[in-house]
Design an enzyme around this catalytic site. Structure first.
Site, PDB file in Angstrom:
ATOM      1  N   GLY A  72       0.808  -1.226   0.000  1.00  0.00           N
ATOM      2  CA  GLY A  72       0.000   0.000   0.000  1.00  0.00           C
ATOM      3  C   GLY A  72       0.835   1.267   0.000  1.00  0.00           C
TER       4      GLY A  72
ATOM      5  N   CYS B 211      -0.473   1.019  -9.221  1.00  0.00           N
ATOM      6  CA  CYS B 211      -0.415   0.316  -7.940  1.00  0.00           C
ATOM      7  C   CYS B 211      -1.800  -0.234  -7.625  1.00  0.00           C
ATOM      8  CB  CYS B 211       0.032   1.230  -6.800  1.00  0.00           C
ATOM      9  SG  CYS B 211       0.057   0.333  -5.238  1.00  0.00           S
TER      10      CYS B 211
ATOM     11  N   ASN C  68       4.146   5.716 -11.564  1.00  0.00           N
ATOM     12  CA  ASN C  68       3.401   4.529 -11.162  1.00  0.00           C
ATOM     13  C   ASN C  68       1.921   4.852 -11.303  1.00  0.00           C
ATOM     14  OD1 ASN C  68       2.293   2.302  -9.968  1.00  0.00           O
ATOM     15  ND2 ASN C  68       3.292   2.573  -7.978  1.00  0.00           N
TER      16      ASN C  68
END
Lengths: 305, 255
Positions: A74, A131, A128
């Site tokens: 996370g 995720c 990113n």
């Protein structure tokens, strides 16, 4: 290392070898300094960095699967301010290409992070947008070509560093995504991020992972990653950094043949802390054996007959 | 200070079953045995086979002269089951020693261990050369092989089992207030279930002596990189069990 057989250049980044380490699997590089000559790596894609610190997900964060693992960390990280003030200066003595992986919650935030990281000591920015483990960060940008393109444009606008976009495999058409981010100005494309998965404890009937779902990585995802690298590489002009289950130099050779200009080692770092070094040595021996003068002679050379 | 770390193949010298699902594996690994401190651990990797990730194992014994390390472990899943099937002569790969160990600068510590948490305390007791006492807790008499293992190295042993089949009936930690009453000990060193360690820490605090605890979390790398094992620290920061721990002062990690 002889003759620089492995020396290469990608999106303007000069690399001693085309072997990088994937974000989230190698910390900031320094954690592995006893096992890996960091300056030999093409780059270290450091732990995903966000505007504010994040504590990550509660509960169990990893589970082993057949030939792989699930994670739902996370995006735990100290935030970009701590990265710039404390981490980056500490990394300077290692003489490695520091590629900062960033995650934003809005398009604008990618621009803010890209600008903040446009500093000496940062070799490139990796966006990113994929995720799978945070509700507010990324997954929308990673599955919609228009959103992914807008993130690339925002980053490109605010930094002069090369911008790499990391694609999610959790899409119907990976080529569509790749073309969209190339058109938006991405200097290179990384793929793949983890595949969304889960595990259930049959005794408690509860999910194993604290976040219920997690990202699957390791040898089990290699065939999927290889296929996607092959599909993307023949449809874009920008270089592709291939990753997904690479654990040996033989795996790496397959990715180069599929069209990757460089590769990144991920989960294998957990299994063998000097995996990247072993892969570098193996690749060099392979090039010598095949009498090739450069790793570039391998890229995209799969022969379909 | 961080200890030098090694990633090495090591030969298994012996593997014995201590109780149902509990094994003791001894390996030859002089490099790690030479520098390991009580409370540190290794990440053990199965070579070949179908287990991918390493498994963290606390070091139960390290004999520097012989260059051996022993691990006492319970079979809990696929990884530990595979370890238990290995026979002498087989090789495993060890990454270690990892983490920070227990405080060695104590004169008269009381060790409090529950179940497999007694494993790293055995290494500690041995280094303390009879200056430590131990309070042991376990499920039943069948699992209390520990009493024999600790006997040569501690001054006094106290024990409790869940079913009362050996020692007092109930939780070991219930015996703690009485043991701390005399003011004989300068610290409590605890390893076992988290609830046990929390209670031990409270009781040590009430008795006015420091307490160290050893945390256990799932981890992948063991080097502080993957962040699988992060925990909240009392000061609001995050700590990595693998690198900042596994041993902490109780007030660092318990409210």
């Amino acid at each position: 290392m002889n003759g620089g057989l492995l020396k290469t250049e990608l999106a303007g980044i000069s690399m001693n070898t085309p072997v990088l380490t994937a974000s989230g699997t190698f910390g900031f590089g320094e954690e592995f300094a006893e096992f890996v000559d960091l300056s030999l790596l093409g780059g270290v894609m450091v732990k995903g960095t966000t505007r504010k610190p994040r504590r990550g997900n509660a509960g169990v964060r990893i589970a082993e699967t057949p030939s792989g693992m699930l994670n739902c960390i996370g995006l735990e990280n100290p935030g970009v301010d701590v990265f710039l003030q404390e981490t980056l200066p500490r990394l300077m003595p290692y003489h490695m290409n520091v590629i900062v992986n960033i995650s934003g919650t809005t398009v604008e935030e990618y621009g803010v992070l890209a600008e903040m990281l446009d500093v000496p000591g940062v070799a490139a920015i990796e966006l990113n947008v994929s995720c799978p483990n945070v509700k507010d960060g990324g997954i929308v940008f990673g599955t919609d070509p228009k959103a992914a393109a807008s993130v690339v444009k925002a980053a490109k606008k605010w930094t002069k560093k090369p911008v790499i976009l990391k694609l999610s495999p959790n899409v119907t058409d990976i080529v569509l995504m790749a073309k969209a981010v190339e058109a938006a100005g991405a200097d290179a494309i990384s793929l793949i991020n983890t595949l969304l998965g889960m595990e259930i404890d049959i005794h408690t009937w509860r999910p194993t992972l604290g976040n219920i779902t997690g990202g699957l990585s390791g040898p089990c995802v290699k065939p999927v990653a290889l296929r996607m690298v092959w599909q993307v590489a023949q449809n874009v002009k920008v270089p592709v950094i291939g990753m997904g289950g690479i654990a040996s130099w033989q795996d790496a050779v397959e990715f180069f043949l599929a069209g990757a200009s460089a590769v990144a080692v991920g989960t294998a770092n957990f299994v063998n802390p000097h995996a990247a070094m072993d892969i570098i040595r193996g690749l060099e021996a392979y090039l010598q054996e095949k009498k090739l003068g450069s790793i570039r002679e391998l890229v995209g050379k799969m022969d379909c007959g | 200070m961080d200890l030098p770390k090694f990633s090495l193949d090591a030969e298994i010298l012996s593997q014995e079953q201590m109780a149902e699902n509990v094994y003791r594996m001894t390996v030859h690994c002089p490099q790690i045995a030479g520098v390991a401190q009580p409370g540190t651990f290794v990440q053990m990797r199965l070579l070949g086979g179908d287990v991918l990730l390493r498994r963290p194992l606390g070091i139960a014994e390290a004999e520097r002269e012989k260059g051996t390390l022993s691990f006492l472990y319970r079979v809990l899943g696929k990884g530990t089951a595979a370890f238990s099937r290995l026979r002498p002569g087989a090789q495993v790969n060890l990454l270690g020693p990892l983490g920070h160990g227990f405080c060695m600068d104590l004169h008269r510590p009381l060790l409090v261990g529950g179940g497999m948490g007694l494993s790293p305390l055995l290494f500690y007791a041995r280094c303390m050369e009879k200056r430590a006492d131990v309070l042991m807790g376990g499920r039943h008499a069948g699992e209390m092989f520990w009493t024999e293992l600790f006997k040569p190295y501690v001054s006094k042993s106290y024990l409790a089992t869940d079913d009362g089949s050996l020692g007092s009936k109930g939780f070991a930690v219930s015996l703690l207030p009485k043991l701390l009453e005399k003011g004989e000990y300068d610290a409590v060193i605890a390893c076992g279930p988290e609830i046990m360690m929390e209670r031990a820490a409270e009781m040590a605090k009430a008795a006015g002596i420091p307490c160290q605890v050893s945390l256990e979390k799932r981890m992948a790398c063991g080097l502080g990189a993957c962040l699988s094992c992060s925990v909240d620290a009392s000061d609001g920061t995050r700590k990595k069990v693998c690198k900042d721990g596994p041993v902490f002062w109780a007030e660092e990690v318990f409210p």
